[in-house]
Motif scaffolding. Structure first.
Motif, PDB file in Angstrom:
ATOM      1  N   PRO A   2       1.269   8.813   4.285  1.00 53.96           N
ATOM      2  CA  PRO A   2       1.700   8.838   2.928  1.00 53.96           C
ATOM      3  C   PRO A   2       0.505  10.559   1.890  1.00 53.96           C
ATOM      4  N   SER A   3       1.148  11.161   1.538  1.00 51.68           N
ATOM      5  CA  SER A   3       0.237  12.205   0.918  1.00 51.68           C
ATOM      6  C   SER A   3      -0.510  11.625  -0.501  1.00 51.68           C
ATOM      7  N   ASN A   4       0.134  10.486  -0.792  1.00 52.63           N
ATOM      8  CA  ASN A   4      -0.684  10.263  -2.482  1.00 52.63           C
ATOM      9  C   ASN A   4      -1.686   9.139  -2.485  1.00 52.63           C
ATOM     10  N   GLU A   5      -1.468   8.859  -0.913  1.00 52.78           N
ATOM     11  CA  GLU A   5      -2.713   7.480  -0.595  1.00 52.78           C
ATOM     12  C   GLU A   5      -3.796   7.949   1.116  1.00 52.78           C
ATOM     13  N   GLN A   6      -4.120   9.131   0.862  1.00 55.44           N
ATOM     14  CA  GLN A   6      -5.032   9.850   2.362  1.00 55.44           C
ATOM     15  C   GLN A   6      -5.908   8.996   2.449  1.00 55.44           C
ATOM     16  N   VAL A   7      -6.649   8.579   3.356  1.00 57.04           N
ATOM     17  CA  VAL A   7      -8.329   7.888   3.897  1.00 57.04           C
ATOM     18  C   VAL A   7      -9.297   9.833   4.750  1.00 57.04           C
ATOM     19  N   ILE A   8     -10.461   9.304   4.504  1.00 56.58           N
ATOM     20  CA  ILE A   8     -11.421  10.288   5.043  1.00 56.58           C
ATOM     21  C   ILE A   8     -11.114   8.899   6.832  1.00 56.58           C
ATOM     22  N   LYS A   9     -11.254   7.883   6.266  1.00 59.23           N
ATOM     23  CA  LYS A   9     -11.420   6.925   7.480  1.00 59.23           C
ATOM     24  C   LYS A   9     -10.656   6.113   7.808  1.00 59.23           C
ATOM     25  N   GLY A  10      -9.929   5.447   8.926  1.00 58.75           N
ATOM     26  CA  GLY A  10      -8.602   4.492   9.028  1.00 58.75           C
ATOM     27  C   GLY A  10      -7.633   4.599   9.777  1.00 58.75           C
ATOM     28  N   SER A  11      -6.154   4.195   8.863  1.00 61.31           N
ATOM     29  CA  SER A  11      -5.374   4.238   9.440  1.00 61.31           C
ATOM     30  C   SER A  11      -4.779   5.247   8.859  1.00 61.31           C
ATOM     31  N   HIS A  12      -3.136   6.094  10.211  1.00 59.39           N
ATOM     32  CA  HIS A  12      -2.669   7.082   9.363  1.00 59.39           C
ATOM     33  C   HIS A  12      -1.512   7.234   9.515  1.00 59.39           C
ATOM     34  N   GLU A  13      -1.306   5.679   9.118  1.00 63.04           N
ATOM     35  CA  GLU A  13       0.314   6.018   8.877  1.00 63.04           C
ATOM     36  C   GLU A  13       0.765   4.651   7.910  1.00 63.04           C
ATOM     37  N   GLY A  14       1.440   5.128   7.421  1.00 64.23           N
ATOM     38  CA  GLY A  14       2.616   4.741   6.360  1.00 64.23           C
ATOM     39  C   GLY A  14       3.960   4.258   6.358  1.00 64.23           C
ATOM     40  N   PHE A  15       4.223   3.463   5.164  1.00 66.91           N
ATOM     41  CA  PHE A  15       6.042   3.100   5.303  1.00 66.91           C
ATOM     42  C   PHE A  15       6.652   3.927   4.997  1.00 66.91           C
ATOM     43  N   ILE A  16       8.106   3.897   5.945  1.00 68.81           N
ATOM     44  CA  ILE A  16       9.361   4.477   5.148  1.00 68.81           C
ATOM     45  C   ILE A  16      10.127   3.462   4.704  1.00 68.81           C
ATOM     46  N   GLU A  17      11.110   4.668   4.899  1.00 69.55           N
ATOM     47  CA  GLU A  17      12.408   4.166   4.221  1.00 69.55           C
ATOM     48  C   GLU A  17      12.984   3.253   5.116  1.00 69.55           C
ATOM     49  N   SER A  18      13.121   3.154   5.731  1.00 67.89           N
ATOM     50  CA  SER A  18      13.606   1.594   6.523  1.00 67.89           C
ATOM     51  C   SER A  18      12.537   0.233   6.893  1.00 67.89           C
ATOM     52  N   LEU A  19      13.579  -0.361   6.562  1.00 67.53           N
ATOM     53  CA  LEU A  19      13.334  -2.284   5.568  1.00 67.53           C
ATOM     54  C   LEU A  19      12.789  -3.255   7.245  1.00 67.53           C
ATOM     55  N   SER A  20      13.206  -2.655   8.565  1.00 65.43           N
ATOM     56  CA  SER A  20      13.492  -3.686   9.378  1.00 65.43           C
ATOM     57  C   SER A  20      11.630  -2.451   9.842  1.00 65.43           C
ATOM     58  N   THR A  21      11.273  -1.263  10.274  1.00 65.40           N
ATOM     59  CA  THR A  21      10.472  -0.666  10.425  1.00 65.40           C
ATOM     60  C   THR A  21       9.485  -1.476   9.533  1.00 65.40           C
ATOM     61  N   ASN A  22       9.227  -1.133   8.278  1.00 67.16           N
ATOM     62  CA  ASN A  22       8.320  -1.661   7.031  1.00 67.16           C
ATOM     63  C   ASN A  22       7.643  -2.873   7.676  1.00 67.16           C
ATOM     64  N   ILE A  23       8.429  -3.755   8.211  1.00 67.63           N
ATOM     65  CA  ILE A  23       7.832  -5.544   8.686  1.00 67.63           C
ATOM     66  C   ILE A  23       8.326  -5.612   9.900  1.00 67.63           C
ATOM     67  N   TYR A  24       7.912  -4.200  10.929  1.00 68.26           N
ATOM     68  CA  TYR A  24       7.119  -3.645  12.161  1.00 68.26           C
ATOM     69  C   TYR A  24       5.498  -3.955  11.735  1.00 68.26           C
ATOM     70  N   LEU A  25       5.317  -2.857  10.073  1.00 66.04           N
ATOM     71  CA  LEU A  25       4.098  -2.412  10.726  1.00 66.04           C
ATOM     72  C   LEU A  25       3.589  -3.129   9.517  1.00 66.04           C
ATOM     73  N   LEU A  26       3.895  -4.419   9.365  1.00 65.98           N
ATOM     74  CA  LEU A  26       3.058  -5.349   8.801  1.00 65.98           C
ATOM     75  C   LEU A  26       2.605  -6.219   9.671  1.00 65.98           C
ATOM     76  N   ARG A  27       3.485  -6.876  10.721  1.00 65.95           N
ATOM     77  CA  ARG A  27       3.920  -7.990  11.484  1.00 65.95           C
ATOM     78  C   ARG A  27       2.524  -7.614  13.171  1.00 65.95           C
ATOM     79  N   ASN A  28       2.752  -6.310  13.069  1.00 63.37           N
ATOM     80  CA  ASN A  28       1.557  -4.987  14.223  1.00 63.37           C
ATOM     81  C   ASN A  28       0.874  -5.364  13.869  1.00 63.37           C
ATOM     82  N   ARG A  29       0.336  -5.547  12.802  1.00 58.16           N
ATOM     83  CA  ARG A  29      -0.913  -6.093  12.242  1.00 58.16           C
ATOM     84  C   ARG A  29      -1.211  -7.716  11.867  1.00 58.16           C
ATOM     85  N   ILE A  30      -0.523  -7.795  11.328  1.00 54.63           N
ATOM     86  CA  ILE A  30      -1.220  -9.390  11.288  1.00 54.63           C
ATOM     87  C   ILE A  30      -0.284 -10.534  12.361  1.00 54.63           C
TER      88      ILE A  30
END
Length: 501
Positions: free
Chosen positions: A138-166
């Motif tokens: 996401p352009s409004n929460e950029q970081v120098i180090k760390g993950s460069h993934e961001g949520f999108i408009e798909s509900l299933s994809t956003n839940i996947y991004l959370l479950r993929n980490r937990i």
């Protein structure tokens, strides 16, 4: 109905159907579904024969993958001559329903509905078309180090991004549907073994009680469940970073995901959470702690710096060294406006430039920034409308507000700057002191889902976790048993060695 009969007769003449529609029941079912969907013209109806019975396939063409319908539904049905429809289609999730409202909801969710002439229930098979943008930072929460993934408009994809980490069986997801017109799907996610059951119950109760015709984003939920709508401080956190949401889930907080929104809602949240960044934990603890302190200092600067300047120039010029005082007085000699109007004018211009830069395309926005920062700033000073010192003060204030990792909180600080400047113009340092007292008293009184907003300082809790407030201490010093009031073995051994030495 006449249209359906003509269509059926054409199908009979072309050899698609081999038997007659005896009682016309399938036509009545299709007519009921069409009536429920307001006779929309993007509802497609395909007539086939399965098990020597007429079979109609219905779907909304804009929401489904037609190739998937052909390969997973139509082809298996044409190759089979007996049995049930759900036994032959290649679909993971197959449901049956005789309720027209449920069938209509399935069509709107991207299902293909099979209506049989000899079966009172329709078979619903998911064939939704997946159209969404790629996962990027996401352009409004950029970081120098760390993950460069961001949520999108798909509900299933956003839940996947959370479950993929937990990857834990304790991560629980509860689905809700909000909005009587939009029927937006909402997911409430939390760690079942960490989150407080009372907070989860209260959160679900408030979200379930939302009565809206439409629900577009998590901002609508935020506005409906907050306890202090007149407070300038955000009482929930909206983030587009999966790593930030996962960190709060592990702390026992709740994440609300709305279908169609790239931001997720984290609650309950505290004041100091807005000054934490993923960069703090992706760098060494000394570096993370240094930038954490810088951000906390920016809170005072963004709120009080213009007010302090106004108070000094208006009432307390004796606090400045003679050299600096002479420079400030010279710059104010030919300025016709009082300091309070100078500050209000430049702060308003700054907000206008920021809004213009956000709304315009990137190349033009960069030009606006250069024109606003150099040309307009220089012209205003040369026209003697504001002083050089005021330009410096407003610039430092803007930088301090932009240092906050969450943009919404930085905007709240700039809003608080206006009453603080008015208090300074009226009463000097005394007015600033009163205003800051009011702000901190307000921070101590706010609660989010029963959790004090200024935890652990308001009210003060001696056994609270102070290890991640002002400093980001090393991971091996983090108290894993802070909720039980116990010290971790790492801390015990560390302080034991320190005492012995």
């Amino acid at each position: 109905m006449k249209y359906l009969k003509n269509r059926t007769l054409k199908s009979l003449e072309s050899g698609t159907l081999t038997i007659d529609l005896k009682s016309g029941e399938i036509e009545l079912k299709i007519a009921q579904i069409q009536e429920h969907l307001s006779h929309t013209e993007d509802l497609r109806i395909q007539m086939h024969v399965f098990n020597n019975q007429p079979c109609a396939l219905l779907y909304l063409e804009a929401l489904v993958n037609t190739e998937l319908i052909q390969t997973s539904i139509i082809k298996p049905l044409l190759e089979s001559n007996s049995g049930d429809v759900e036994q032959f289609v290649n679909s993971v999730e197959v449901a049956k329903s005789s309720n027209v409202v449920q069938i209509g909801k399935g069509l709107l969710d991207g299902f293909c509905v099979a209506v049989m002439g000899n079966d009172s229930a329709a078979v619903m098979m998911p064939v939704a078309q997946s159209q969404g943008r790629s996962i990027k930072e996401p352009s409004n929460e950029q970081v120098i180090k760390g993950s460069h993934e961001g949520f999108i408009e798909s509900l299933s994809t956003n839940i996947y991004l959370l479950r993929n980490r937990i990857k834990s069986p304790k991560l629980k997801v509860k689905y809700l549907t909000l909005g009587s017109v939009t029927n937006t799907k909402v997911a409430v996610i939390y760690m079942n073994n960490i989150a407080d059951p009372k907070i989860v119950e209260e959160c679900l109760k408030r979200i379930s009680a939302i009565d809206l015709d439409y629900l577009y984003s998590v901002g609508n939920i935020d506005e409906m469940i907050e306890e202090h709508p007149l407070s300038p401080f955000p009482q929930t956190m909206q983030t587009e970073r999966p790593d930030r949401a996962v960190a709060y889930l592990i702390e026992g907080k709740i994440t609300v995901v709305v279908d169609g929104s790239p931001s997720v809602l984290v609650l309950p949240i505290t004041f100091f959470s807005f000054y934490q960044s993923p960069d703090d934990f992706n760098s060494r603890w000394l570096i993370g702690s240094f930038f954490r302190i810088i951000r906390l200092i920016s809170f005072i600067m963004a709120t009080c710096l213009p007010a302090i300047y106004i108070a000094i120039v208006t009432y307390h010029s004796e606090v400045l060294p003679i050299g600096i005082l002479y420079s400030v007085k010279v710059s104010l000699t030919y300025v016709p406006l009082p300091p309070i109007l100078e500050a209000l004018l430049m702060t308003t211009i700054l907000e206008l430039l920021k809004e213009a830069a956000i709304r315009l395309p990137s190349p033009i926005a960069q030009t606006i920034g250069i024109v606003g920062g150099l040309v307009i700033g220089t012209a205003v000073v040369e026209a003697q409308l504001v002083s050089h010192t005021m330009i410096v003060v407003i610039g430092l204030t803007a930088i301090a507000s932009f240092a906050t990792p969450i943009n919404e909180f930085g905007t709240s600080l700039r809003i608080l700057g206006f009453p603080t400047m008015l208090a300074a113009a009226l009463f000097g340092f005394f007015g600033i002191s009163i205003m800051m007292m009011v702000i901190f008293i307000h921070l101590c009184k706010i609660e989010t889902l029963g959790i004090p907003y200024f935890t652990p300082f308001g009210p003060f809790h001696g056994k609270g976790n102070f290890k991640d407030i002002f400093l980001r201490l090393p991971i091996w010093m983090v108290n894993k048993d802070s909720q039980n009031g116990k010290s971790s073995p790492f801390i015990q051994s560390f302080f034991g060695r320190w005492k012995r030495s």
